[in-house]
Design a protein around this motif. Structure first.
Motif, PDB file in Angstrom:
ATOM      1  N   THR A  84      63.018 -13.250  87.147  1.00 13.30           N
ATOM      2  CA  THR A  84      62.915 -13.694  88.537  1.00 13.30           C
ATOM      3  C   THR A  84      62.950 -15.215  88.671  1.00 13.30           C
ATOM      4  OG1 THR A  84      60.515 -13.802  88.400  1.00 13.30           O
ATOM      5  CG2 THR A  84      61.476 -11.694  89.067  1.00 13.30           C
ATOM      6  N   ARG A  85      62.879 -15.907  87.536  1.00 13.80           N
ATOM      7  CA  ARG A  85      62.841 -17.362  87.586  1.00 13.80           C
ATOM      8  C   ARG A  85      64.171 -17.965  88.051  1.00 13.80           C
ATOM      9  NH1 ARG A  85      57.721 -19.673  85.796  1.00 13.80           N
ATOM     10  NH2 ARG A  85      56.667 -17.917  84.828  1.00 13.80           N
ATOM     11  N   GLU A  86      64.083 -19.186  88.492  1.00 13.54           N
ATOM     12  CA  GLU A  86      65.289 -19.822  89.027  1.00 13.54           C
ATOM     13  C   GLU A  86      66.071 -20.606  87.977  1.00 13.54           C
ATOM     14  OE1 GLU A  86      63.715 -22.052  92.232  1.00 13.54           O
ATOM     15  OE2 GLU A  86      63.574 -20.321  93.550  1.00 13.54           O
ATOM     16  N   PHE A  87      66.358 -19.971  86.874  1.00  8.44           N
ATOM     17  CA  PHE A  87      67.257 -20.621  85.922  1.00  8.44           C
ATOM     18  C   PHE A  87      68.216 -19.591  85.344  1.00  8.44           C
ATOM     19  CE2 PHE A  87      64.408 -18.863  82.875  1.00  8.44           C
ATOM     20  CZ  PHE A  87      63.116 -19.282  83.182  1.00  8.44           C
ATOM     21  N   PRO A  88      69.388 -20.051  84.865  1.00  4.19           N
ATOM     22  CA  PRO A  88      70.410 -19.112  84.381  1.00  4.19           C
ATOM     23  C   PRO A  88      69.932 -18.374  83.133  1.00  4.19           C
ATOM     24  CG  PRO A  88      71.286 -21.359  84.609  1.00  4.19           C
ATOM     25  CD  PRO A  88      69.814 -21.454  84.777  1.00  4.19           C
ATOM     26  N   ILE A  89      70.131 -17.069  83.141  1.00  2.71           N
ATOM     27  CA  ILE A  89      69.738 -16.245  81.998  1.00  2.71           C
ATOM     28  C   ILE A  89      70.983 -15.611  81.383  1.00  2.71           C
ATOM     29  CG2 ILE A  89      68.433 -14.177  81.313  1.00  2.71           C
ATOM     30  CD1 ILE A  89      66.352 -14.959  83.391  1.00  2.71           C
ATOM     31  N   TYR A  90      71.098 -15.723  80.065  1.00  2.18           N
ATOM     32  CA  TYR A  90      72.255 -15.184  79.363  1.00  2.18           C
ATOM     33  C   TYR A  90      71.799 -14.148  78.350  1.00  2.18           C
ATOM     34  CZ  TYR A  90      74.494 -19.386  81.222  1.00  2.18           C
ATOM     35  OH  TYR A  90      74.968 -20.368  82.054  1.00  2.18           O
ATOM     36  N   GLY A 113      56.736 -27.303  82.983  1.00  2.00           N
ATOM     37  CA  GLY A 113      57.622 -27.718  84.068  1.00  2.00           C
ATOM     38  C   GLY A 113      58.913 -28.375  83.597  1.00  2.00           C
ATOM     39  N   ASN A 114      59.235 -28.187  82.322  1.00  2.00           N
ATOM     40  CA  ASN A 114      60.511 -28.728  81.817  1.00  2.00           C
ATOM     41  C   ASN A 114      61.682 -27.991  82.456  1.00  2.00           C
ATOM     42  OD1 ASN A 114      58.720 -29.950  80.042  1.00  2.00           O
ATOM     43  ND2 ASN A 114      60.169 -29.862  78.349  1.00  2.00           N
ATOM     44  N   GLN A 115      62.758 -28.708  82.679  1.00  2.83           N
ATOM     45  CA  GLN A 115      63.921 -28.030  83.262  1.00  2.83           C
ATOM     46  C   GLN A 115      64.634 -27.162  82.234  1.00  2.83           C
ATOM     47  OE1 GLN A 115      66.931 -30.412  85.369  1.00  2.83           O
ATOM     48  NE2 GLN A 115      68.221 -28.569  85.171  1.00  2.83           N
ATOM     49  N   ILE A 116      64.697 -25.858  82.525  1.00 11.27           N
ATOM     50  CA  ILE A 116      65.374 -24.912  81.639  1.00 11.27           C
ATOM     51  C   ILE A 116      66.832 -24.818  82.080  1.00 11.27           C
ATOM     52  CG2 ILE A 116      65.310 -22.564  80.676  1.00 11.27           C
ATOM     53  CD1 ILE A 116      62.651 -24.038  80.285  1.00 11.27           C
ATOM     54  N   VAL A 117      67.728 -25.301  81.246  1.00  9.04           N
ATOM     55  CA  VAL A 117      69.153 -25.289  81.591  1.00  9.04           C
ATOM     56  C   VAL A 117      69.735 -23.893  81.388  1.00  9.04           C
ATOM     57  CG1 VAL A 117      71.402 -26.308  81.022  1.00  9.04           C
ATOM     58  CG2 VAL A 117      69.335 -27.723  81.012  1.00  9.04           C
ATOM     59  N   ALA A 118      69.272 -23.203  80.352  1.00  9.09           N
ATOM     60  CA  ALA A 118      69.731 -21.836  80.093  1.00  9.09           C
ATOM     61  C   ALA A 118      68.681 -21.094  79.286  1.00  9.09           C
ATOM     62  CB  ALA A 118      71.041 -21.860  79.307  1.00  9.09           C
ATOM     63  N   LEU A 119      68.429 -19.861  79.691  1.00 11.58           N
ATOM     64  CA  LEU A 119      67.584 -19.006  78.866  1.00 11.58           C
ATOM     65  C   LEU A 119      68.498 -17.997  78.194  1.00 11.58           C
ATOM     66  CD1 LEU A 119      64.140 -18.165  78.939  1.00 11.58           C
ATOM     67  CD2 LEU A 119      65.536 -16.101  78.971  1.00 11.58           C
ATOM     68  N   ILE A 120      68.411 -17.921  76.865  1.00 12.83           N
ATOM     69  CA  ILE A 120      69.346 -17.117  76.080  1.00 12.83           C
ATOM     70  C   ILE A 120      68.522 -16.087  75.316  1.00 12.83           C
ATOM     71  CG2 ILE A 120      71.180 -17.236  74.340  1.00 12.83           C
ATOM     72  CD1 ILE A 120      70.659 -20.516  74.988  1.00 12.83           C
ATOM     73  N   ALA A 121      68.834 -14.786  75.517  1.00 12.67           N
ATOM     74  CA  ALA A 121      67.998 -13.777  74.854  1.00 12.67           C
ATOM     75  C   ALA A 121      68.771 -12.491  74.614  1.00 12.67           C
ATOM     76  CB  ALA A 121      66.754 -13.501  75.685  1.00 12.67           C
TER      77      ALA A 121
END
Lengths: 252, 252
Positions: free
Chosen positions: B60-66, B39-47
């Motif tokens: 589909t998750r509610e965090f920014p994906i780059y 449940g940590n807050q993901i500020v950005a997912l980078i992949a």
């Protein structure tokens, strides 16, 4: 200073050259001193002018001494900060000797790969009062610069051997001494339930793949370290340290 | 992709930037998944494109994906072989919280410096069922890339705190729980003679200089590990492993 000397010393970083010359390189006064005190044959003592002045008593010794620059010192050792004094030393003559006795506590390394882990395990075995360490043929060469650095002189305190682990396991078992594996299986024993004995062997396996099936098949028992359910595993050198100090309680 | 993002992610390798953004970088799917599950807050997912395809459920998750290239991935992580997926994650909100309870087994790090040693000790504390690890203010920052890599996700299993060790020691002692130092002195106790208890703290000191005099002065007792006379010392992470598994015997 012949350039060929420098090239040859540098080549001692490779297993091929060490095999050819039957020597390896020690970096730093502390290790060089241990080798001299242990009566190891010093093929060459290599040092900067400054280091030779600091240790001028060694100049009277009966081995060849070579004065080199800091730059040459840096090329022959693979360390970030060479200590300005090194020695080419003969490898232990008994390192491929087959087992002749199963007395004391022994650590067997079954295809362990990481030099830092291997060196640390040897150093820990020394501190735990082990008699020796045997590396399987597929374990990294014990006299590589990284292992030599990590074991911090323990090669002068215990036996270091390399060979077929099955020969060693067979001897221990024939002489009635337990050989403990560390592969988790349904029959594995909690390491705290083992009664410490004088003579035994402990086998640590490969970082990723564990123990070889043939070796595993020959163990007296397999031990496990109970862990928190969320933790994945322990580093192999940490596991070895916990097990060695638990199993070998001679040193009080 | 804004170039500024890449610069900022890369800067997370520095303590200054982590302090500024209150985030740190996780490298590899395994750690990213643990952070999401915790449940940590993901500020950005980078992949990379490839990694995003492999884990398409996270889109589909509610965090920014780059989506980034392999080259960008290599610049923002400091690893030799980046895994192609990383996340900028919020630092634990309680990491500077003062002690409020002395329940369970705790490891205190008194000015330990080497990131590999620190990460390994945290991972080992996790496996040994410890409740938390507290680093003194002079210990390296616990969320540096090297420590994060070595602790292998243990930050999701135990409490990680940083603060004044004297505050922590005082609380443990006030609540009647032992605080064990590891400085060799004439009064030191053989670690095997300590009766394991539920609630206690163990302090490991600096690799070269040991414990701080102020901290040392506050301990309930100092422990030593008996060693072979020829061995110089144990690596601090190995010592910590041996002591933690001896002192905390809850996990059977």
């Amino acid at each position: 200073m012949h350039n060929q000397h420098v090239k040859d010393w540098k080549k001692l970083q490779t297993k091929k050259q060490r095999k050819k010359t039957n020597t390896y390189l020690l970096d730093g006064w502390h290790l060089v001193e241990e080798a001299i005190n242990a009566g190891n044959q010093i093929v060459a003592l290599i040092a900067t002018e400054e280091q030779l002045a600091l240790h001028d008593d060694i100049v009277t010794r009966e081995f060849p001494i070579y004065e080199v620059t800091n730059e040459i010192m840096a090329t022959i050792t693979d360390t970030v900060s060479p200590q300005g004094i090194a020695a080419e030393v003969e490898l232990p003559g008994d390192r491929f000797t087959k087992p002749e006795t199963s007395h004391g506590a022994w650590l067997f390394l079954d295809r362990v790969q990481d030099p830092g882990n291997i060196g640390t395990m040897i150093r820990t075995a020394d501190a735990a009062g082990f008699a020796g360490v045997v590396a399987s043929q597929k374990t990294a060469d014990l006299f590589s610069p990284k292992i030599v650095r990590a074991m911090q002189g323990s090669q002068f305190h215990l036996h270091l051997r390399q060979g077929d682990l099955v020969d060693w396991i067979t001897l221990f078992k024939t002489e009635g001494h337990p050989v403990y594996g560390t592969q988790l299986n349904p029959q594995a024993l909690n390491f705290r339930e083992v009664t410490p004995v004088e003579d035994f062997a402990l086998i640590m396996g490969n970082e990723g793949h564990g123990m070889d099936a043939t070796t595993l098949n020959e163990t007296t028992a397999n031990l496990y370290i109970p862990m928190n359910g969320q933790a994945e595993s322990l580093n192999v050198a940490i596991s070895a340290g916990i097990l060695m100090f638990q199993l070998n309680q001679k040193i009080k």
